[in-house]
Scaffold this motif. Structure first.
Motif, PDB file in Angstrom:
ATOM      1  N   LEU A  41      -0.974  30.764  48.996  1.00 30.11           N
ATOM      2  CA  LEU A  41      -2.324  31.314  48.877  1.00 30.11           C
ATOM      3  C   LEU A  41      -3.362  30.252  49.211  1.00 30.11           C
ATOM      4  CD1 LEU A  41      -4.256  33.608  47.960  1.00 30.11           C
ATOM      5  CD2 LEU A  41      -4.068  32.701  45.639  1.00 30.11           C
ATOM      6  N   ILE A 167      -1.548  38.328  44.339  1.00 34.67           N
ATOM      7  CA  ILE A 167      -1.761  37.566  45.574  1.00 34.67           C
ATOM      8  C   ILE A 167      -2.067  38.501  46.746  1.00 34.67           C
ATOM      9  CG2 ILE A 167      -0.629  36.097  47.293  1.00 34.67           C
ATOM     10  CD1 ILE A 167       0.880  34.782  44.936  1.00 34.67           C
ATOM     11  N   SER A 207      -4.539  29.591  42.518  1.00 32.93           N
ATOM     12  CA  SER A 207      -3.240  29.098  42.953  1.00 32.93           C
ATOM     13  C   SER A 207      -2.578  28.262  41.864  1.00 32.93           C
ATOM     14  CB  SER A 207      -3.402  28.261  44.231  1.00 32.93           C
ATOM     15  OG  SER A 207      -2.170  27.731  44.653  1.00 32.93           O
TER      16      SER A 207
END
Length: 328
Positions: A41, A167, A207
């Motif tokens: 990510l 995500i 993240s």
């Protein structure tokens, strides 16, 4: 629609796998897959190469393990404690690192992560080089006993699916589109009025939080936490997983994690099988050379699969219709 069908098939396969494969191994794969997706990510969709993600992964593992073992927290609060600490570390580290770009950003994350490594090495609650041992699994909602591997597997699978869904939602949201713009052309994003530092910091913290969730879950699964998870080599391992699987793809890090963890755990068995078939005894010692084999695979991917396994497959499928149309 095709993606939804693919995800449905993958979930169905994951539900059936523990009846054929050792559940603890599968849970370890899921934890590292979530870790790799969290890292992707940041680097794959924001363009920030962090070499300090081991701090979030291992730090959350230590905190969650200590909370469960010493403080007697329930399973859910133990994971939350690990995620919160990982988010706070990410906020502090990100606030310092995003002031620089490129290799300087990477080196700052590495330096800060190594500082935390020495903190965990000296801190009394981590157990030092012996690690934190005997972490209890506890009960889900105070009712479901997680001591059973099969039960815990489905809980870990649910955690992975929730993290992966977050995500996917983030990447396809307006926030995710800004992150992609920052990666492609940050000066243009700034000219459009976006506070890119704020977006990068939010992506960094998100993240870090997901990496922390993966690390905390792994500690519960295995029942211990060691310095290996906060060492810089763990940050290198997640970089390897992401690059091998496919940088900037949603499922690439999962494929990379499956491949690398399977090699680490099953390479010795594969070597024995090849030795018994071929009669070449040298293959029996291949399990002791995991780093050499993974390095060799990395070199192959860099030379032949620059987009990673999933990236190259995606590009291949995109070219196929055009080629068939041209043939007619």
């Amino acid at each position: 629609m095709n993606k939804k069908v693919g995800y449905a098939i993958a979930v169905a396969a994951a539900l059936a796998l523990p009846f054929f494969v050792y559940p603890v191994f599968l849970m370890k794969v899921l934890c590292f897959a979530l870790f790799a997706c969290a890292f992707n990510l940041l680097i794959g969709f924001t363009g920030l190469l962090s070499f300090g993600h081991a701090a979030f992964f291992g730090g959350a593992g230590y905190v969650a393990g200590h909370a469960l073992k010493v403080w007697g927290m329930p399973f859910e609060l133990g994971l939350v404690a690990g995620v919160v600490v990982a988010a706070l570390i990410g906020l502090l580290m990100g606030s310092l690192a995003i002031r620089r770009q490129g290799i300087y950003f990477t080196m700052i994350t590495l330096a800060l992560a190594q500082m935390l490594f020495f903190v965990f090495l000296q801190a009394p609650f981590t157990g030092g080089e012996d690690g934190l041992q005997g972490v209890p699994r506890g009960k889900l909602l105070g009712i479901v006993d997680l001591g059973n591997d099969l039960t815990l597997y489905y809980v870990v699978l649910a955690i992975f699916i929730a993290g992966f869904a977050l995500i996917v939602r983030t990447v396809h949201s307006p926030f995710g589109q800004v992150l992609k713009a920052v990666k492609e052309n940050e000066p243009r994003a700034i000219s459009l009025g976006y506070d890119t530092d704020k977006y990068k910091l939010l992506a960094f913290v998100l993240s870090a939080s997901l990496a922390g969730l993966a690390g905390a879950t792994k500690t519960v699964v295995l029942g211990f936490e060691t310095l290996t998870d906060v060492h810089w080599s763990m940050s290198g391992l997640v970089v390897l997983m992401t690059l091998v699987g496919g940088l900037g793809t949603l499922t690439g890090p999962i494929v990379g994690a499956v491949l690398i963890i399977a090699l680490e755990n099953k390479l010795g068995e594969l070597g024995n099988l090849i030795a018994s078939i071929s009669g070449i005894e040298w293959f029996r010692s291949i399990g002791e050379s995991v780093t050499i084999v993974t390095g060799f695979i990395f070199i192959i991917c860099v030379l032949a699969f620059r987009r990673g396994i999933v990236g190259e497959l995606g590009a291949l499928f995109k070219r196929a219709p055009a080629g068939s149309g041209a043939a007619h």
